[in-house]
Scaffold this active site. Structure first.
Site, PDB file in Angstrom:
ATOM      1  N   HIS A   1       0.859  -1.186   0.000  1.00 16.19           N
ATOM      2  CA  HIS A   1       0.000   0.000   0.000  1.00 16.19           C
ATOM      3  C   HIS A   1       0.897   1.238   0.000  1.00 16.19           C
ATOM      4  CE1 HIS A   1      -3.809   2.101   0.674  1.00 16.19           C
ATOM      5  NE2 HIS A   1      -3.158   2.880   1.540  1.00 16.19           N
TER       6      HIS A   1
ATOM      7  N   GLY B   1      -0.444  -0.172   8.607  1.00 11.19           N
ATOM      8  CA  GLY B   1       0.849   0.498   8.593  1.00 11.19           C
ATOM      9  C   GLY B   1       1.583   0.330   9.896  1.00 11.19           C
TER      10      GLY B   1
ATOM     11  N   HIS C   1      -2.664   4.750  -3.202  1.00 11.61           N
ATOM     12  CA  HIS C   1      -3.758   5.524  -2.608  1.00 11.61           C
ATOM     13  C   HIS C   1      -3.415   6.999  -2.755  1.00 11.61           C
ATOM     14  CE1 HIS C   1      -5.953   6.575   1.460  1.00 11.61           C
ATOM     15  NE2 HIS C   1      -6.543   7.112   0.401  1.00 11.61           N
TER      16      HIS C   1
END
Ligand code: DX5
Ligand code: ZN
Length: 241
Positions: A51, A215, A84
Site C-alpha cells: 500500500h 501500517g 492511494h
C-alpha cells in the site's frame, strides 16, 4: 527490476468461491532509511500488496513521498503496488503513477469533480480503479459509479497520517457498501485503511471487507513478518450480508 513478476493476475481473486482476504502493509510506516530492507520483508511475507500512500499537502494536511520513492519501492517489490492518492486533481498524474509501477490506483471521491472520467482513465492505463471515501462521506454517493469500480477504499481514520485511532462507524459503512454493491458489482473489492489491527481485523472481514491496510500495526511491531502472518490468518471464510 523484477516488475515482470507483478501482473493483474495476482490481484483478481475469484469472488465466486471463498473470499480470501488480502493484506496490504502501508509503506508509509516503513523505515525510509532502509526501504529496500522493508520491501524485501514484505516480499518474503504473506502480504498480498504494497500500500503506497501519496499525500500532497493540499487534500490532506501532510506530505508523504512522490515518484522517486515509489520507483525505489517498485524496483524491489515483487507484489502489486496499491496506490492511494490523497491528492487534489489526481487526473494530472495518473499516467505517471502507472509508469512508476502502480497496479491499483485509488482516488478520493472528495478530490474528483469528474469521477467517472477519472475511473475510465485509470482503467485505460490497465490498472484496477478504486475510489476512497473519507469518514464523513456516505457510501450511497457511490450508487451511480459503483458498477464501474474495481475497489472501494473506506477510510477508517481521517486521511493524512498513520497511527491514528480506528473509527467505529466503519463497520456500518462496510455493510452499507455491501448492500449497495450486491447484484450490481459482486466482484467489488472493499479495502479498509486506518487503524487496522488484530483487534478489529476479524470484525472488518465479517462485515464484508476484502483488503486490510495496516501500517503502524505491522511496522511498529516486534516482528512485522509474523504480524502480517497473523493478519492473514484471521479466520473468516464467508461474508454474511
Ligand atoms: C492514512 C493512510 C493510511 C495509513 C495507515 O492517511 O491512508 O494508509 O498509512 O496507517 P495505520 O495503519 O498506521 O493507521
Ligand atoms: Zn492509505
Amino acid at each position: 527490476m523484477i516488475q515482470n513478476l507483478v501482473s493483474l493476475d495476482l490481484i483478481k481473486i475469484d469472488m465466486n468461491t471463498t473470499r480470501p482476504h488480502l493484506i496490504a502493509p502501508s509503506m508509509l510506516a516503513a523505515d525510509f532509511a532502509h526501504i529496500q530492507h522493508d520491501v524485501e520483508l514484505v516480499n518474503a511475507s504473506q502480504a498480498d500488496w504494497f500500500h503506497i500512500d501519496i499525500m500532497d499537502g493540499l487534500f490532506v494536511p501532510n506530505i508523504s513521498f512522490g515518484f522517486p520513492v515509489m520507483k525505489a519501492i517498485h524496483q524491489y517489490a515483487n507484489k502489486p503496488l496499491d496506490v492511494h492518492l490523497m491528492i487534489e486533481n489526481p487526473d494530472r498524474y495518473l499516467a505517471e503513477f502507472k509508469a512508476a509501477g502502480a497496479s491499483v490506483i485509488t482516488v478520493h471521491y472528495e478530490a474528483c469533480t469528474h469521477l467517472h472520467r477519472t475511473i475510465a482513465a485509470i482503467k485505460e492505463l490497465g490498472c484496477l480503479a478504486g475510489v476512497a471515501l473519507n469518514p464523513h462521506t456516505p457510501v450511497h454517493l457511490l450508487k451511480d459509479i459503483i458498477a464501474d469500480l474495481d475497489m472501494v477504499l473506506i477510510m477508517s481514520v481521517n486521511p493524512g497520517f498513520g497511527g491514528q485511532t480506528f473509527i467505529e462507524n466503519t463497520y456500518t459503512k462496510i455493510r452499507d457498501l455491501r448492500m449497495l454493491s450486491k447484484g450490481v458489482n459482486d466482484d467489488l473489492l472493499l479495502e479498509i485503511d486506518g487503524g487496522v489491527s488484530l483487534s478489529n481485523a476479524a470484525g472488518l472481514l465479517e462485515a464484508g471487507a476484502d483488503v486490510l491496510v495496516a501500517g503502524s500495526f505491522v511496522f511498529n511491531s516486534a516482528n512485522p513478518t509474523e504480524t502480517i502472518q497473523a493478519l492473514k490468518a484471521v479466520d473468516i471464510n464467508v461474508h454474511t450480508l
